[in-house]
Scaffold this motif. Structure first.
Motif, short mmCIF file in Angstrom:
data_model
loop_
_atom_site.label_atom_id
_atom_site.label_comp_id
_atom_site.label_asym_id
_atom_site.label_seq_id
_atom_site.Cartn_x
_atom_site.Cartn_y
_atom_site.Cartn_z
N ILE A 131 3.44 -0.75 36.51
CA ILE A 131 3.07 -0.13 35.25
C ILE A 131 1.64 0.39 35.33
CG2 ILE A 131 2.74 -0.45 32.79
CD1 ILE A 131 4.83 -2.71 32.95
N PHE A 132 1.48 1.68 35.14
CA PHE A 132 0.16 2.26 35.04
C PHE A 132 -0.26 2.37 33.58
CE2 PHE A 132 -2.84 5.78 34.63
CZ PHE A 132 -3.81 5.39 35.54
N SER A 133 0.63 2.90 32.77
CA SER A 133 0.37 3.03 31.34
C SER A 133 1.66 2.86 30.57
CB SER A 133 -0.23 4.39 30.99
OG SER A 133 -1.48 4.59 31.60
N ILE A 134 1.57 2.21 29.41
CA ILE A 134 2.69 2.13 28.48
C ILE A 134 2.33 2.94 27.25
CG2 ILE A 134 4.15 0.67 27.07
CD1 ILE A 134 3.70 -1.59 28.98
N TYR A 135 3.17 3.89 26.92
CA TYR A 135 2.93 4.70 25.74
C TYR A 135 3.63 4.05 24.55
CZ TYR A 135 1.20 7.82 29.33
OH TYR A 135 0.49 8.35 30.40
N ALA A 136 4.55 4.73 23.92
CA ALA A 136 5.22 4.14 22.77
C ALA A 136 6.17 3.02 23.19
CB ALA A 136 5.99 5.21 22.01
N MET A 137 6.30 2.02 22.33
CA MET A 137 7.26 0.96 22.50
C MET A 137 8.03 0.84 21.19
SD MET A 137 5.00 -1.97 24.48
CE MET A 137 6.42 -2.68 25.33
N GLY A 138 9.25 0.38 21.28
CA GLY A 138 10.02 0.28 20.06
C GLY A 138 11.25 -0.58 20.18
N TRP A 139 11.91 -0.74 19.04
CA TRP A 139 13.15 -1.48 18.95
C TRP A 139 14.23 -0.59 18.36
CZ3 TRP A 139 13.82 -6.28 20.95
CH2 TRP A 139 12.66 -7.01 21.25
N TYR A 140 15.38 -0.57 18.99
CA TYR A 140 16.56 0.13 18.51
C TYR A 140 17.65 -0.91 18.29
CZ TYR A 140 14.47 4.58 19.95
OH TYR A 140 13.66 5.69 20.08
N ARG A 141 18.66 -0.53 17.53
CA ARG A 141 19.77 -1.44 17.33
C ARG A 141 21.07 -0.67 17.25
NH1 ARG A 141 18.55 -3.45 11.09
NH2 ARG A 141 19.34 -1.57 10.02
N GLN A 142 22.14 -1.36 17.57
CA GLN A 142 23.47 -0.79 17.47
C GLN A 142 24.39 -1.83 16.82
OE1 GLN A 142 25.18 0.68 21.13
NE2 GLN A 142 26.62 1.97 20.02
N GLY A 143 24.79 -1.54 15.58
CA GLY A 143 25.68 -2.42 14.86
C GLY A 143 27.12 -2.14 15.18
N PRO A 144 28.02 -3.00 14.71
CA PRO A 144 29.45 -2.82 14.96
C PRO A 144 29.95 -1.46 14.47
CG PRO A 144 29.01 -5.00 14.05
CD PRO A 144 27.75 -4.20 13.90
#
Length: 121
Positions: A28-41
């Protein structure tokens, strides 16, 4: 190679809380955006929350005021504090990070394997 590992999912009753964690490792040199996604039934994967390197955040409307995303750049980690959970929040939650392994103007999206959150009475 880069890996994202999530933890913190589980079974809770409506109104309870969970805290999800995700740690990135590898080249890892740089981390830009980070996030959480989800998938429901029976649903498509959707953005839950996102945070930039500078700390700017975006949330899905239905989780605003209940969920809080944060990050620890020193640990290459992102967290999602989920309060007042509802049955509608039941889903597999995936960690996402845009990461550059070398100096670059852009990064590559990486995904974790997902962690299951079930909210049920």
């Amino acid at each position: 190679q880069v890996q994202l590992v999530e933890s913190g999912g589980g079974l809770v009753q409506p109104g309870e809380s969970l805290r999800l964690s995700c740690a990135a490792s590898g080249s890892i040199f740089s981390i830009y955006a980070m996030g959480w996604y989800r998938q429901g039934p029976g649903k498509q994967r959707e953005l839950v929350a996102r945070i930039t390197t500078g700390g700017s955040t975006n949330y899905k409307d239905s989780v605003k005021g209940r969920f809080t995303i944060s990050r620890d750049n020193a640990k290459n980690a992102v967290y999602l504090q989920m309060n007042s959970l509802k049955p509608e929040d039941t889903a597999v939650y995936y960690c996402n990070a845009n990461i550059a392994a070398m100096p670059s103007y852009y990064g590559t999206d990486y995904w974790g394997k997902g962690t299951l959150v079930t909210v049920s009475s």
